[in-house]
Design a protein around this motif. Structure first.
Motif, mmCIF file in Angstrom:
data_model
loop_
_atom_site.group_PDB
_atom_site.id
_atom_site.type_symbol
_atom_site.label_atom_id
_atom_site.label_comp_id
_atom_site.label_asym_id
_atom_site.label_seq_id
_atom_site.Cartn_x
_atom_site.Cartn_y
_atom_site.Cartn_z
ATOM 1 N N PHE A 6 -44.658 15.904 12.565
ATOM 2 C CA PHE A 6 -45.944 15.497 11.624
ATOM 3 C C PHE A 6 -46.989 16.542 11.666
ATOM 4 O O PHE A 6 -47.051 17.396 12.616
ATOM 5 C CB PHE A 6 -46.189 14.184 11.783
ATOM 6 N N GLN A 7 -47.635 16.561 10.659
ATOM 7 C CA GLN A 7 -48.917 17.326 10.511
ATOM 8 C C GLN A 7 -49.767 16.624 9.838
ATOM 9 O O GLN A 7 -49.965 15.843 9.110
ATOM 10 C CB GLN A 7 -48.497 18.581 9.683
ATOM 11 N N LYS A 8 -51.427 17.236 10.320
ATOM 12 C CA LYS A 8 -52.369 16.609 9.990
ATOM 13 C C LYS A 8 -52.982 17.699 8.889
ATOM 14 O O LYS A 8 -53.222 18.724 9.144
ATOM 15 C CB LYS A 8 -53.497 16.304 11.228
ATOM 16 N N GLY A 9 -53.963 17.111 7.823
ATOM 17 C CA GLY A 9 -54.573 18.017 7.007
ATOM 18 C C GLY A 9 -53.960 17.922 5.523
ATOM 19 O O GLY A 9 -53.210 16.984 5.116
ATOM 20 N N ASP A 10 -54.356 18.991 4.533
ATOM 21 C CA ASP A 10 -54.018 18.741 3.125
ATOM 22 C C ASP A 10 -52.751 19.674 3.172
ATOM 23 O O ASP A 10 -52.254 20.534 3.645
ATOM 24 C CB ASP A 10 -55.184 19.288 2.448
ATOM 25 N N PHE A 29 -52.584 13.959 1.803
ATOM 26 C CA PHE A 29 -53.540 13.131 2.246
ATOM 27 C C PHE A 29 -55.015 13.789 2.242
ATOM 28 O O PHE A 29 -55.232 14.880 2.811
ATOM 29 C CB PHE A 29 -53.385 12.149 3.613
ATOM 30 N N PRO A 30 -56.099 13.056 1.801
ATOM 31 C CA PRO A 30 -57.420 13.507 1.756
ATOM 32 C C PRO A 30 -57.928 13.663 3.186
ATOM 33 O O PRO A 30 -57.625 12.926 3.974
ATOM 34 C CB PRO A 30 -58.356 12.657 1.043
ATOM 35 N N SER A 31 -58.621 14.785 3.404
ATOM 36 C CA SER A 31 -59.349 15.122 4.674
ATOM 37 C C SER A 31 -60.520 15.824 4.597
ATOM 38 O O SER A 31 -60.854 16.526 3.490
ATOM 39 C CB SER A 31 -58.218 16.045 5.638
ATOM 40 N N GLY A 32 -61.541 15.015 5.299
ATOM 41 C CA GLY A 32 -62.885 15.582 5.172
ATOM 42 C C GLY A 32 -63.951 15.333 3.971
ATOM 43 O O GLY A 32 -64.869 15.910 3.668
ATOM 44 N N LEU A 33 -62.986 14.338 3.203
ATOM 45 C CA LEU A 33 -64.003 13.732 2.005
ATOM 46 C C LEU A 33 -65.153 12.906 2.522
ATOM 47 O O LEU A 33 -65.048 12.239 3.669
ATOM 48 C CB LEU A 33 -63.115 12.873 1.047
ATOM 49 N N GLN A 34 -65.966 12.551 1.680
ATOM 50 C CA GLN A 34 -67.217 11.642 1.896
ATOM 51 C C GLN A 34 -66.593 10.288 2.103
ATOM 52 O O GLN A 34 -65.441 9.743 1.628
ATOM 53 C CB GLN A 34 -68.112 11.724 0.840
ATOM 54 N N TYR A 79 -49.209 8.412 10.813
ATOM 55 C CA TYR A 79 -50.430 7.697 10.469
ATOM 56 C C TYR A 79 -51.569 7.411 11.834
ATOM 57 O O TYR A 79 -52.926 7.209 11.321
ATOM 58 C CB TYR A 79 -49.929 6.182 10.001
ATOM 59 N N ALA A 80 -51.194 7.281 12.912
ATOM 60 C CA ALA A 80 -52.062 7.192 14.101
ATOM 61 C C ALA A 80 -53.042 8.379 13.781
ATOM 62 O O ALA A 80 -54.276 8.223 13.996
ATOM 63 C CB ALA A 80 -51.347 7.497 15.300
ATOM 64 N N ASN A 81 -52.674 9.557 13.380
ATOM 65 C CA ASN A 81 -53.679 10.837 13.371
ATOM 66 C C ASN A 81 -54.591 10.505 12.163
ATOM 67 O O ASN A 81 -55.353 10.974 11.888
ATOM 68 C CB ASN A 81 -52.891 12.026 13.391
ATOM 69 N N ILE A 82 -53.784 10.038 10.792
ATOM 70 C CA ILE A 82 -54.434 9.897 9.466
ATOM 71 C C ILE A 82 -55.692 8.689 9.793
ATOM 72 O O ILE A 82 -56.608 9.180 9.285
ATOM 73 C CB ILE A 82 -53.546 9.546 8.454
ATOM 74 N N PHE A 83 -55.204 7.518 10.501
ATOM 75 C CA PHE A 83 -56.140 6.817 10.893
ATOM 76 C C PHE A 83 -57.374 7.090 11.394
ATOM 77 O O PHE A 83 -58.502 6.683 11.165
ATOM 78 C CB PHE A 83 -55.502 5.554 11.450
ATOM 79 N N ILE A 84 -57.453 7.860 12.290
ATOM 80 C CA ILE A 84 -58.389 8.414 13.090
ATOM 81 C C ILE A 84 -59.452 9.135 12.137
ATOM 82 O O ILE A 84 -60.736 9.013 12.344
ATOM 83 C CB ILE A 84 -58.136 9.612 14.227
ATOM 84 N N ASP A 85 -58.780 9.859 11.229
ATOM 85 C CA ASP A 85 -60.047 10.496 10.336
ATOM 86 C C ASP A 85 -60.526 9.604 9.082
ATOM 87 O O ASP A 85 -61.326 10.083 8.356
ATOM 88 C CB ASP A 85 -59.047 11.599 9.386
#
Length: 187
Positions: A6-10, A29-34, A79-85
């Motif tokens: 798995f990878q995290k980011g756009d 998956f969006p990353s860094g959005l408001q 999703y563990a990583n996605i949920f952190i963000d």
């Protein structure tokens, strides 16, 4: 033998394969959005509540398992990583669902129904804790399709990126409340 990455980011590609069978699913998956504002969260909850997704499922009264150990138990490291963000969106959504949104049980029942559409079951008709990332990807895709095609969403000023943020927060809420994925404490 399973080789999962798995990878995290756009703009990442998730590939899962077993026994020479491969499938590739691409989600951006969006990353860094408001953080989503409460009015948009509320509007999106309304759309899910009024959607055509069925909502007649049972709820367990057991206490939720700690979120990340539950994701690990269900084989959902992505999703563990996605949920952190998305913790701030999750906290805001949790607050709205528990304090401001009437009949929120229907929303959770609907995402639970989508979970059942994507999971495998044992011989006793109990969900099996496997392929959590694939299951959550399926629920994510179903929710995105249902909401983005809803006339209220089309009329709204909510972007697809904000919709994706909302869905991630909603999935996180469903996992935290033990309404989607398998609770390791369930007997």
């Amino acid at each position: 033998m399973s080789n999962k990455q798995f990878q995290k980011g756009d703009s990442n590609t998730n590939q899962n394969g077993d026994n020479n069978t491969n499938s590739t699913t691409i989600y951006n998956f969006p990353s860094g959005l408001q953080t989503l504002n409460p009015s948009k969260l509320f509007a999106l909850l309304k759309i899910v509540q009024e959607s055509k997704i069925e909502s007649n499922t049972e709820f367990s009264l057991e206490l939720p398992e700690e979120l990340y150990s539950k994701l690990n138990f269900n084989k959902a490291p992505k999703y563990a990583n996605i949920f952190i963000d998305s913790l701030e969106d999750y906290n805001n959504l949790d607050d709205i669902i528990k304090n401001d949104f009437t009949n929120s049980q229907r929303i959770i029942q609907k995402i639970r129904r989508l979970f059942f559409n994507h999971c495998n079951f044992d011989t006793n008709s109990n969900p099996i804790p496997d392929n959590g990332d694939e299951i959550l990807d399926g629920v994510f895709g179903d929710l995105k399709n249902e909401i983005s095609n809803d006339s209220e969403f089309i009329k709204s000023q909510i972007s697809i990126e904000e919709l994706e943020q909302f869905i991630i927060a909603l999935l996180q809420y469903g996992v935290a409340e033990c309404k989607i994925l398998v609770n390791p404490n369930q007997k």
